[in-house]
Structures are given as C-alpha cells and as structure tokens.
Design a protein around this motif. Structure first.
Motif, PDB file in Angstrom:
ATOM      1  N   ARG A 136      40.012  54.588  40.122  1.00  0.00           N
ATOM      2  CA  ARG A 136      40.324  54.189  38.751  1.00  0.00           C
ATOM      3  C   ARG A 136      39.134  53.504  38.094  1.00  0.00           C
ATOM      4  NH1 ARG A 136      45.036  52.934  36.085  1.00  0.00           N
ATOM      5  NH2 ARG A 136      45.710  54.897  37.041  1.00  0.00           N
ATOM      6  N   LYS A 137      38.461  52.648  38.845  1.00  0.00           N
ATOM      7  CA  LYS A 137      37.284  51.970  38.297  1.00  0.00           C
ATOM      8  C   LYS A 137      36.205  52.990  37.937  1.00  0.00           C
ATOM      9  CE  LYS A 137      33.903  48.318  39.211  1.00  0.00           C
ATOM     10  NZ  LYS A 137      33.507  47.157  40.049  1.00  0.00           N
ATOM     11  N   ALA A 138      35.994  53.971  38.808  1.00  0.00           N
ATOM     12  CA  ALA A 138      35.008  55.021  38.522  1.00  0.00           C
ATOM     13  C   ALA A 138      35.378  55.772  37.241  1.00  0.00           C
ATOM     14  CB  ALA A 138      34.920  55.987  39.702  1.00  0.00           C
ATOM     15  N   GLN A 139      36.672  56.053  37.080  1.00  0.00           N
ATOM     16  CA  GLN A 139      37.135  56.764  35.880  1.00  0.00           C
ATOM     17  C   GLN A 139      36.842  55.960  34.611  1.00  0.00           C
ATOM     18  OE1 GLN A 139      41.209  57.287  37.043  1.00  0.00           O
ATOM     19  NE2 GLN A 139      40.839  59.255  38.075  1.00  0.00           N
ATOM     20  N   LEU A 140      36.953  54.651  34.707  1.00  0.00           N
ATOM     21  CA  LEU A 140      36.638  53.797  33.557  1.00  0.00           C
ATOM     22  C   LEU A 140      35.152  53.841  33.226  1.00  0.00           C
ATOM     23  CD1 LEU A 140      38.860  50.698  34.452  1.00  0.00           C
ATOM     24  CD2 LEU A 140      39.330  52.430  32.704  1.00  0.00           C
ATOM     25  N   PHE A 141      34.335  54.222  34.221  1.00  0.00           N
ATOM     26  CA  PHE A 141      32.896  54.407  33.992  1.00  0.00           C
ATOM     27  C   PHE A 141      32.568  55.847  33.575  1.00  0.00           C
ATOM     28  CE2 PHE A 141      31.933  50.893  37.316  1.00  0.00           C
ATOM     29  CZ  PHE A 141      32.005  49.918  36.337  1.00  0.00           C
ATOM     30  N   GLU A 166      41.413  43.097  28.221  1.00  0.00           N
ATOM     31  CA  GLU A 166      40.085  43.537  28.658  1.00  0.00           C
ATOM     32  C   GLU A 166      39.421  42.487  29.561  1.00  0.00           C
ATOM     33  OE1 GLU A 166      40.979  45.624  24.803  1.00  0.00           O
ATOM     34  OE2 GLU A 166      41.111  43.554  25.514  1.00  0.00           O
ATOM     35  N   GLU A 167      39.588  41.228  29.182  1.00  0.00           N
ATOM     36  CA  GLU A 167      38.999  40.164  29.997  1.00  0.00           C
ATOM     37  C   GLU A 167      39.711  40.061  31.337  1.00  0.00           C
ATOM     38  OE1 GLU A 167      37.644  35.462  29.747  1.00  0.00           O
ATOM     39  OE2 GLU A 167      38.992  36.263  28.212  1.00  0.00           O
ATOM     40  N   LYS A 168      41.041  40.229  31.307  1.00  0.00           N
ATOM     41  CA  LYS A 168      41.808  40.150  32.552  1.00  0.00           C
ATOM     42  C   LYS A 168      41.406  41.282  33.489  1.00  0.00           C
ATOM     43  CE  LYS A 168      46.432  39.148  34.246  1.00  0.00           C
ATOM     44  NZ  LYS A 168      47.870  38.990  33.938  1.00  0.00           N
ATOM     45  N   ILE A 169      41.220  42.492  32.949  1.00  0.00           N
ATOM     46  CA  ILE A 169      40.768  43.628  33.769  1.00  0.00           C
ATOM     47  C   ILE A 169      39.419  43.310  34.408  1.00  0.00           C
ATOM     48  CG2 ILE A 169      39.900  46.008  33.645  1.00  0.00           C
ATOM     49  CD1 ILE A 169      42.082  46.449  31.441  1.00  0.00           C
ATOM     50  N   ASN A 170      38.511  42.766  33.613  1.00  0.00           N
ATOM     51  CA  ASN A 170      37.171  42.425  34.097  1.00  0.00           C
ATOM     52  C   ASN A 170      37.243  41.424  35.247  1.00  0.00           C
ATOM     53  OD1 ASN A 170      34.834  40.216  33.751  1.00  0.00           O
ATOM     54  ND2 ASN A 170      33.977  42.224  33.258  1.00  0.00           N
ATOM     55  N   ASP A 210      48.347  45.136  39.392  1.00  0.00           N
ATOM     56  CA  ASP A 210      48.096  44.622  38.035  1.00  0.00           C
ATOM     57  C   ASP A 210      46.941  45.369  37.393  1.00  0.00           C
ATOM     58  OD1 ASP A 210      50.113  42.789  38.365  1.00  0.00           O
ATOM     59  OD2 ASP A 210      48.781  41.086  38.799  1.00  0.00           O
ATOM     60  N   PHE A 211      45.906  45.634  38.175  1.00  0.00           N
ATOM     61  CA  PHE A 211      44.733  46.347  37.663  1.00  0.00           C
ATOM     62  C   PHE A 211      45.108  47.764  37.226  1.00  0.00           C
ATOM     63  CE2 PHE A 211      41.060  49.134  38.316  1.00  0.00           C
ATOM     64  CZ  PHE A 211      40.067  48.472  37.624  1.00  0.00           C
ATOM     65  N   MET A 212      45.864  48.467  38.058  1.00  0.00           N
ATOM     66  CA  MET A 212      46.244  49.845  37.745  1.00  0.00           C
ATOM     67  C   MET A 212      47.105  49.899  36.487  1.00  0.00           C
ATOM     68  SD  MET A 212      44.645  51.499  40.109  1.00  0.00           S
ATOM     69  CE  MET A 212      45.271  53.163  40.373  1.00  0.00           C
ATOM     70  N   GLU A 213      48.000  48.923  36.349  1.00  0.00           N
ATOM     71  CA  GLU A 213      48.876  48.899  35.166  1.00  0.00           C
ATOM     72  C   GLU A 213      48.091  48.587  33.901  1.00  0.00           C
ATOM     73  OE1 GLU A 213      52.722  46.368  33.463  1.00  0.00           O
ATOM     74  OE2 GLU A 213      52.180  46.215  35.575  1.00  0.00           O
ATOM     75  N   LEU A 214      47.212  47.605  33.978  1.00  0.00           N
ATOM     76  CA  LEU A 214      46.440  47.191  32.805  1.00  0.00           C
ATOM     77  C   LEU A 214      45.454  48.259  32.343  1.00  0.00           C
ATOM     78  CD1 LEU A 214      45.692  43.489  33.815  1.00  0.00           C
ATOM     79  CD2 LEU A 214      46.896  44.184  31.743  1.00  0.00           C
ATOM     80  N   THR A 215      44.925  49.061  33.272  1.00  0.00           N
ATOM     81  CA  THR A 215      43.885  50.041  32.918  1.00  0.00           C
ATOM     82  C   THR A 215      44.439  51.411  32.531  1.00  0.00           C
ATOM     83  OG1 THR A 215      43.640  50.584  35.274  1.00  0.00           O
ATOM     84  CG2 THR A 215      42.109  48.953  34.355  1.00  0.00           C
ATOM     85  N   GLU A 216      45.731  51.598  32.719  1.00  0.00           N
ATOM     86  CA  GLU A 216      46.331  52.920  32.470  1.00  0.00           C
ATOM     87  C   GLU A 216      46.013  53.446  31.067  1.00  0.00           C
ATOM     88  OE1 GLU A 216      48.210  56.259  33.582  1.00  0.00           O
ATOM     89  OE2 GLU A 216      48.224  54.499  34.891  1.00  0.00           O
TER      90      GLU A 216
END
Length: 595
Positions: free
Chosen positions: A280-285, A432-436, A586-592
């Motif tokens: 998921r992190k890679a996908q955000l990049f 966005e800050e919480k994801i970071n 939490d990360f997966m939900e916030l970044t969906e």
C-alpha cells in the motif's frame, strides 16, 4: 540552545592528546596487575576474600569501560583520528591480562565443591549469586590458563583486529551526490540518512544505486573481513567444545532457545499484513511494489508539510512526553541535554549509525548520532536516551549486576521510542498527518519483523557455511538476497544484496548475533508499554524495579516476575504483534481513499 556536539573533555580533557587519559591507562594497567595477583593467590576456601576479589574486578572493568568508551567516542566523531586508533590499540593490549585473571577466577569457581559453593552463595544477594553462578558455569568449559591467555592474546590481531579493520574500510566509503550541478561527496552516515529519508523518490533511487555500487566495489575486502572475524569466533567456540554457534548468543542474552524459536514462529505467522502495508505504501508512491530504499521514506499526501524538529524542539518534545510516564526518565534526559552528552552534528568524517555508551567512573552516558531534523531522528534520540536511563538506575548496584544483556538492553530504549511515536501520533491534526506518523511508527515494526529477521536468517546461513570453510563474496551476497526475500515474504520489488557489507552489526567482535535481541526488546517493550498505560502513576517504580533486575536473572524469570508472562508461549508475542496490527489496520483504512 542545546549543544549538538558532545562534551568529552569533562571525561578526559584534550581528546586523543589527553594526558589525563594516558595517566588513566597507566593506572588501569596497575589495577589489572593487582587484580591478577589477588586472583592467583586466592584459594577458594577463603570465602571472606571473595568480596574484595569482586570489587577489584569491578574497578578494572570500570576502567576499561571508561577508557574504551572515550576512545571509541573519538573514533566515532572522527574516523580519521589516527592517534585514537593507536590509543585503542594500547587499551586492547591490556585486555589479555584482565581476561587471564577472569579465567583464573572462573576456573577456581568451577573447582569448588557444590556444597561449599552453595554455602558461599547463600551469603550473597540473590542477584549477585545469580551472576557468580554464571561465572562458575562458564569456568567449567575453559581451557588451561595458558591456553586461554594465548587465545585472548591472539584475538587482538584476530577477532578484535578484523572488527576494527571494518571501521577503517567504512571510512573509505564515499557516495557522490549531485546538487545544483555540483558533486558533493557524502560519508556513509550522511548518504544513508539522505537515501532513506529524502522525500524525492528520484533522489532516493539514485543514491541507492550509488550506495549498492560503493559497497559492492569492495565486496572482496568486506568478505575477507567477515570470513576472518567469524572464523576466529568459530575457532574459539570449537576450542571450548561449543559446536552450536547459537549457544553463546543465547547464553549471553540469558534466553532459552525455545523462547527465540517461539518469537520468530509467531512473527512468521503474521507476515502478510506487513506485506500488505508495504505494498500500500508503494502504491501511494505510484509503484506496484515496495523498493528497498523507499521503506523509510516519508508519505506526503495532499498539502501536508512533514513535521520537522530542530534539535532543541526534539529535546523539549522528548522531555515533555517522558514526564507523562516517568519524571525520572525526563530528568535524566534533561541532564543529557544540559550537559552536552549528545554528539548530533551532521558533518563529514563521522561514523554512521547511533549508539549510547557508558562512563561508569563518571556515572554518565554519551550518545552518538547524526541528527537531521526528521521525526525518525527524534525517535533515535529518544531510543538512545532510553539506554542512558537504563544505565542510570543501575549505577548503585554491584558491577556484575550492571552487566545486562543486549535483548533486555533494547527494552528501555524501545520503550522510550514508543512513548515519542505515540505522542506525535496523538498530536496529528489531519488524516494526512496521521498517515505520515503511523507510517513513521511502522518503520520500526518493519525493521524488527522483516529487516532484522533477514539478518538473523542470513547469519544462520553464513555461520553454517563458514563452519565448512571460507565463503566467497558472491556467495555471501546471494545469502543476503535470499534471506531478505524470505524475511520480507517476497514483498519487495528490489532488495539490498550488499546490506551485509554496509551493516556494522555483522562486524561487531564482542556480541555475536547482533540482531534478534532488537526484535525481542521491541516486543518485550510493547508488553511493558501496554502495562504502563494500565498502571498509571504506579508505573515508574515498577518499571525501574524491572530495569534493575535485568542483569540479575534469566530473561524468562524477569518476564515472569515483573509482567507475569511465559515467554515460551506464543500468547505474549502475539499480544505485542496485535498492537502493531492495529496500526496496520488504521493505516490501510486511512489510505484507502488516496489510491
């Protein structure tokens, strides 16, 4: 403003030209000789002399630590300090005599009849009796005094020398970095920080390619170093009748093999959510799978400007949040900042990495790192201050009961890091800050469950192969790549095959298998952190009591006494992993919504 360079002059003024240091080295030689003479003359039935013997050993041990920490600090701050290298050689020349005295003492311990020994132990505190029993156990496998002295003397130009040679090689590593049309040459420490933390993925990719190339070009040199360092260690094991290369690291960490196996097995069962997180992190990049150099890169979404901390801001933030759990921990941190205990300046010529070292005669610590204003560096600073706090609560104990092992050494440091990570997360204002910040916190979990797992798998394979003969640089590199693929469950798009050469931990001479204790300490501290949140104001005293017992019993006994848990069962390990899995969820939900 707090100083970003450390004060070593208050320990020994004058750096590598210090006259005070030379005088201390001369005095240390005399103390070692006095200890050796006393041990040689001692007859085990003279029980009344035992406290004097233990104190003389402690005096010499503190002297070695005081001088060694100082000289190593000089070399860390300036890898080209040739005078400090000579001083380290002078100090190391004294170690065989000290080791010989310890050998004689342990052998005499092992020769005492069981009934007589138990009578003597009944007169000691439980913690000291535990350590003396360890020495007696170790004495039973020692060779003759002459043979042990030969082995220890040869180690100066063997095991110890190869470890020091690694530092020399690292000092030759320079990485070119193009900026504004000009080429800057970065040291290994500077290049690593930029490669893993720069927000520009092109910069990270470019530096990683140059990083791999720089270490790869010296493969043969690093392979020689690793082969001979671990070959020396294996020869020592063989002479002492030890055929299982994990026996010593497990004994050193006061850990049962069953505990280690259960920990890794429980982690292995939980790999998939962490692979999902990396993907998921890679996908955000904008990538399909994670590249090695992107693991620690910050996630910047929307209009987020990643929070940074000046060194002074980091100091204040750490002290404020330490106070919520332990005012005494915050007070120790304040002492460190006020008295310039921290070498944090970002400059060429420094050794890469970070550590905390103790000066037992001064009852102080010093912290080495290269600070660069990122939240990761705040976490590192908190981590090392945790080590300093651990040492500070032990200064009044016998020297033998300050000798805690690496796995529990990582407990206080990782606990301190968790305090800071959760504090930053609670202050987050936007998704966005919480994801970071969740991602920043997750970087530690990925390191513990995957990167360090890869190190453990690699060292197992390397030691097994090294028992049969020399291992080529190409084979070592292939082992590293295979270990990374296994530990990351094939979850990455690219790997770091020369990681084995770039990682100092593989080349440390005094602690074998410098890997699994980190993961143990991380999960152990997760349990303590959960316990802290339940206990409230009663926690500080209980926490200090646990830390004070870390060199007075086995790790399993420590966990049972202070946390009422059985480390040989998967439940404790799963409970810690479950806390991390909540962050993943939490990360997966916030970044969906950002895909």
């Amino acid at each position: 403003m707090y100083a970003v360079t450390w004060d070593l002059d208050s320990i020994f003024p004058g750096g590598s030209d210090s006259q005070a240091l030379r005088e201390r080295l001369t005095k240390l030689a005399a103390q070692v000789a006095e200890y050796q003479a006393l041990v040689s003359d001692w007859e085990p039935q003279q029980a009344t002399v035992l406290p004097t013997l233990i104190e003389k050993q402690a005096v010499a041990q503190r002297g070695f630590s005081q001088c060694g920490s100082f000289i190593n600090g000089l070399l860390s701050a300036n890898v080209n300090d040739s005078k400090a290298k000579i001083l380290m050689g002078d100090l190391m020349k004294m170690t065989p005599k000290f080791q010989l005295a310890d050998t004689i003492l342990m052998k005499k311990f092992s020769e005492v009849a069981d009934t007589d020994w138990q009578k003597v132990m009944a007169e000691q505190s439980p913690g000291l009796a535990f350590r003396l029993n360890e020495l007696r156990r170790d004495g039973a496998r020692l060779l003759s005094e002459t043979e042990e002295n030969i082995i220890n003397t040869l180690a100066l130009d063997g095991l110890n020398a190869w470890s020091q040679h690694y530092d020399t090689l690292v000092g030759t590593i320079q990485i070119p970095y193009e900026k504004d049309g000009e080429t800057q040459w970065l040291s290994a420490g500077q290049a690593f920080n930029k490669m893993m933390g720069d927000p520009d993925k092109e910069v990270r990719a470019d530096l990683f390619a140059k990083w791999e190339k720089a270490w790869g070009e010296k493969t043969d040199l690093f392979a020689d170093t690793l082969n001979h360092l671990d070959g020396s260690r294996l020869s020592g094991y063989h002479f002492h009748g030890i055929e299982d290369y994990l026996e010593e690291p497990l004994e050193y960490n006061r850990l049962q093999k069953e505990t280690l196996e259960v920990m890794w097995a429980t982690i292995q069962k939980n790999k998939q959510p962490f692979v999902d997180y990396l993907t998921r992190k890679a996908q955000l990049f904008g990538k399909e799978k994670m590249d090695w150099q992107d693991q620690d890169a910050p996630i910047i979404l929307g209009d987020l400007e990643e929070k940074t901390f000046t060194f002074d801001e980091a100091a204040d933030f750490i002290m404020t949040n330490f106070t919520k759990f332990s005012p005494k921990m915050a007070s120790l941190a304040k002492t460190a900042f006020d008295n310039s205990w921290i070498e944090a300046e970002d400059r060429p010529g420094k050794r890469p990495g970070g550590y905390c070292t103790e000066f037992p005669e001064s009852q102080e610590s010093r912290i080495f790192m290269t600070y660069s204003n990122s939240i990761n560096e705040v976490a590192t600073l908190a981590h090392e201050l945790g080590h300093a706090f651990h040492s500070s609560v032990l200064w009044d104990l016998p020297q033998l009961n300050q000798d805690y092992a690496m796995n529990v050494a990582e407990t206080a440091s990782t606990f301190a890091e968790l305090v800071v990570a959760d504090a930053t997360l609670k202050e987050a204002q936007t998704p966005e800050e919480k994801i970071n910040l969740i991602d920043t916190k997750m970087q530690n979990a990925i390191a513990m469950f995957m990167n360090i797992h890869a190190r453990f798998i690699f060292e197992n394979k390397f030691y097994s192969a090294r028992q049969k003969g020399l291992v080529s640089g190409e084979e070592i590199t292939e082992m590293m790549l295979a270990a990374q693929k296994e530990a990351y469950a094939e979850g990455l798009n690219s790997y770091h095959p020369h990681f084995w050469a770039a990682k100092l931990h593989f080349f440390i001479d005094d602690v074998p298998f410098y890997n699994f204790p980190y993961t143990f300490g991380y999960l152990f501290s997760m349990g303590i952190y959960a316990y802290a949140n339940q206990q409230g104001s009663d926690f500080e005293d209980q926490y200090i009591a646990l830390l004070r017992d870390t060199a007075s019993m086995t790790t399993e006994e420590l966990a049972q006494k202070h946390l009422q848990v059985d480390l040989t069962k998967p439940d404790f390990w799963q409970a810690g992993i479950d806390l991390v899995l909540k962050d993943v969820a939490d990360f997966m939900e916030l970044t969906e919504s950002y895909l």
